[in-house]
Enzyme design. Structure first.
Site, PDB file in Angstrom:
ATOM      1  CB  CYS A   2      -1.004   0.011   1.225  1.00  0.00           C
ATOM      2  SG  CYS A   2      -2.023  -1.577   1.531  1.00  0.00           S
ATOM      3  NE  ARG A  45      -5.721  -4.966   0.430  1.00  0.00           N
ATOM      4  CZ  ARG A  45      -6.560  -5.932   0.377  1.00  0.00           C
ATOM      5  NH1 ARG A  45      -8.102  -5.931   0.144  1.00  0.00           N
ATOM      6  NH2 ARG A  45      -6.267  -7.137   0.895  1.00  0.00           N
ATOM      7  CG  ASN A  70       3.710   0.007   2.174  1.00  0.00           C
ATOM      8  OD1 ASN A  70       3.691  -0.896   1.517  1.00  0.00           O
ATOM      9  ND2 ASN A  70       4.795   0.839   2.048  1.00  0.00           N
ATOM     10  CD  GLU A  72       1.915  -8.521   1.467  1.00  0.00           C
ATOM     11  OE1 GLU A  72       1.423  -9.151   2.150  1.00  0.00           O
ATOM     12  OE2 GLU A  72       1.367  -8.273   0.362  1.00  0.00           O
ATOM     13  CG  ASP A  95      -0.636  -9.375   5.941  1.00  0.00           C
ATOM     14  OD1 ASP A  95      -1.759  -8.609   5.829  1.00  0.00           O
ATOM     15  OD2 ASP A  95       0.573  -8.906   5.318  1.00  0.00           O
TER      16      ASP A  95
END
Length: 634
Positions: A2, A45, A70, A72, A95
């Site tokens: 993001c 996103r 922003n 992972e 997540d």
């Protein structure tokens, strides 16, 4: 993946949508905002995980805490199970929600449980507190600006510049760092007043006061009395670590691929990927025409693609850089002189036509010793023990015999740099090899006005990193310099901006913090046996990779910049660095800039990197200081 932005304080309501619009390339799939008195949070996103319920900003059930994120988190499933065992209940499969519940359970210590890449902000309504965090190596960016009761943050400076109060003045310390190394330092930006949250840091904003905490740093080397594993055991452990790092990074609800250069790093990733999946693997490479064959690794990439049965794609990089350069400068927001940004942009652009996520071998050179300059450290230690008369004779001979070339392995330049710094102690010797403009060169280049603004030193972070060296080996100090500065502040910045410019998420298994920690526990003599760069990594994958991939010298993700500046890019160079333009800017001495140009054009001495540094700086100043950039508010 993001773009995130927001503020604490008071700002016009139309500001947040305007900020997010400038971050749309980072996340074109969706956007969201949350506002309440004194707070605004927003995101754009790129949907990768939990495509349906993973929207942001996200809150817990009572809406007392909100997050924008922003990145992972690769271990989120295990962390979610741990939190569920403690009584937490989840409404999504994302997540993002795991981070928020981890914050509720562990507070600021939640970051130490996260394995991945991240920059996020959590708003605690009851305490009127904003918590910010950034991952250990700084894979994801986070900029901020604070004044007069207003705190702004965003993934990229352009969003902060959307606010009329944020100035566009040059930060002289950051500019000095840029001229020295080609990028700005970890905690500063090129804009005076706009700062970066450094890697491995959290920040808490409460009652207008921002406090910082560092939660991770490069680990010390293992004590000398710890028993050493055999080469075979160490190689097997490295392969296991990389396999696990790759496996974790295959988590995705959309197709993913791999940047395959043909070097050992990306080839090892493809081999590891094939070990943990039997499905389709898409690989992507860039190459050059025959005129620049020494830069082209596509033949090796094809060997790997055939070995592991990948769906392989190639792009030919032609010298049309003049058309790309303005867009690249705008995507960085700051001057950035690493010309590898160009092929990185091209391969990201090509990859994004097929997938939304790609794995990259970034970090392999720093963790497993891939740069020829590491051998220079070892050789220079021996060279320094030679009699002075012999060293001086060697330096004189090198100056006479060494000739620059336009190949990817310019030994003339390497030899000249080596002997020029041979009399200096470490780490001065190593830092001299990595600088674009050294102190003496800046004295000649800078005008009196610029010299007065430049500080006395620009490499404090590099020196601190070197001071923590271990294994009784200066090569370990060189690894630490690059892991602490060059990797996060140059390579990972480049990876983020060039991939996000094309709405592509880039994942880097070699930058997994556990691989970094493990690599620093290994003696440099094991990682580089004799003169074999990446010897340990090559041993780890010798049984599965083609012999030609293991044996061919490192080429790097480079472009034939020196030749292009004498050809297709010469008109751009002459226009950006004309004597009239240089004189009008008032930062550099026109005579010195002309000397660099004439030496390079006559092939008397290669100055491609230095000239590129000046060209990018001039173009950046035109875009952001002279015209205010395309995002200015008047």
């Amino acid at each position: 993946m993001c773009g995130i932005a927001g503020w604490v304080g008071t700002s016009p309501p139309e500001l947040l949508p305007a900020m997010l619009d400038l971050l749309r390339h980072r996340g074109p799939d969706d956007s969201g905002v949350h506002t309440e008195p004194g707070l605004a949070l927003g995101m754009t996103r790129l949907a990768i995980i939990d495509l349906v319920t993973g929207r942001q900003p996200m809150s817990v059930a009572d809406e007392g805490h909100w997050i924008v994120f922003n990145g992972e988190i690769y271990n989120f499933r295990g962390l979610r199970a741990e939190l569920e065992a403690k009584g937490h209940r989840f409404r999504t499969r994302s997540d993002t929600e795991v981070i928020l519940h981890a914050f509720l359970e562990y507070g600021a210590g939640c970051v130490e449980r996260l394995r991945g890449m991240f920059a996020f902000a959590v708003w605690d309504r009851a305490r009127r507190t904003l918590f910010l965090a950034r991952d250990r190596l700084g894979k994801k960016p986070l900029y901020y600006w604070q004044r007069d009761g207003l705190f702004l943050f965003a993934s990229e400076p352009k969003a902060l510049l959307r606010h009329a109060a944020v100035p566009r003045a040059l930060d002289p310390e950051a500019f000095h760092h840029y001229l020295a190394f080609g990028y700005t330092p970890a905690e500063r930006s090129i804009f005076d007043g706009i700062r970066k949250l450094p890697p491995a840091h959290t920040a808490t904003l409460r009652d207008g006061r921002l406090t910082f905490r560092r939660y991770w740093q490069l680990p010390p080397a293992a004590p000398a009395d710890v028993p050493r594993a055999s080469l075979e055991e160490t190689a097997a452990a490295v392969r296991d670590e990389l396999r696990e790092a790759v496996r974790l990074r295959l988590e995705s609800d959309v197709p993913l691929g791999v940047f395959l250069s043909g070097g050992i790093d990306s080839s090892a990733m493809v081999a590891s990927m094939r070990e943990v999946t039997s499905g389709r693997i898409a690989t992507f490479s860039v190459g050059f025409s025959r005129a620049f064959a020494s830069y082209d690794e596509r033949p090796y990439a094809r060997l790997v693609a055939r070995r592991f049965g990948t769906d392989h794609h190639e792009e030919i990089l032609e010298p049309k850089v003049a058309e790309l350069l303005p867009a690249i400068v705008r995507h960085f927001d700051e001057p950035f002189a690493d010309s590898s940004a160009i092929p990185t942009f091209i391969v990201a652009q090509a990859t994004a036509r097929h997938v939304k996520v790609a794995l990259s071998g970034i970090g392999g050179d720093e963790t497993f010793a891939g740069y020829p300059r590491y051998l220079g450290v070892r050789l220079s230690e021996r060279y320094a023990r030679l009699p002075r008369w012999l060293r001086r004779g060697s330096a004189a001979a090198a100056g006479y015999l060494a000739r620059d070339s336009d190949s990817s392995r310019n030994w003339g330049d390497r030899v000249r740099r080596f002997v020029a710094g041979a009399e200096a102690p470490m780490p001065d010797r190593y830092l001299g090899w990595t600088r674009f403009f050294g102190p003496a060169e800046l004295q000649r280049l800078a005008t009196p006005a610029l010299r007065a603004a430049l500080g006395p030193g620009v490499d404090a972070a590099q020196r601190r990193a070197y001071a923590a060296r271990g294994h009784d080996d200066p090569m370990d100090g060189a690894f630490r310099i690059d892991l602490a500065t060059y990797l996060p502040d140059d390579l990972l910045v480049m990876a983020d901006r060039m991939s996000m410019a094309n709405s592509l998420e880039l994942r880097a298994p070699f930058c997994d913090h556990r691989i970094v920690e493990a690599s620093l526990g290994i003696s440099p003599a094991v990682k580089v046996p004799g003169r074999r760069l990446k010897g340990l990594l090559k041993t780890a994958f010798a049984s599965v990779l083609p012999a030609a991939v293991l044996s061919h010298p490192k080429q790097g993700f480079m472009i034939p910049l020196g030749d292009w500046l004498r050809g297709a890019l010469r008109p751009v160079m002459e226009e950006l660095l004309s004597p009239a333009e240089v004189r009008a800017r008032g930062l550099f001495e026109p005579v010195e800039v002309e000397r660099l140009k004439s030496d390079h054009l006559a092939r008397a001495r290669g100055h491609a990197d230095r000239l590129w540094t000046l060209m990018v700086a001039e173009l950046w100043m035109r875009e952001y200081l002279d015209r205010g950039g395309p995002w200015s508010v008047r």
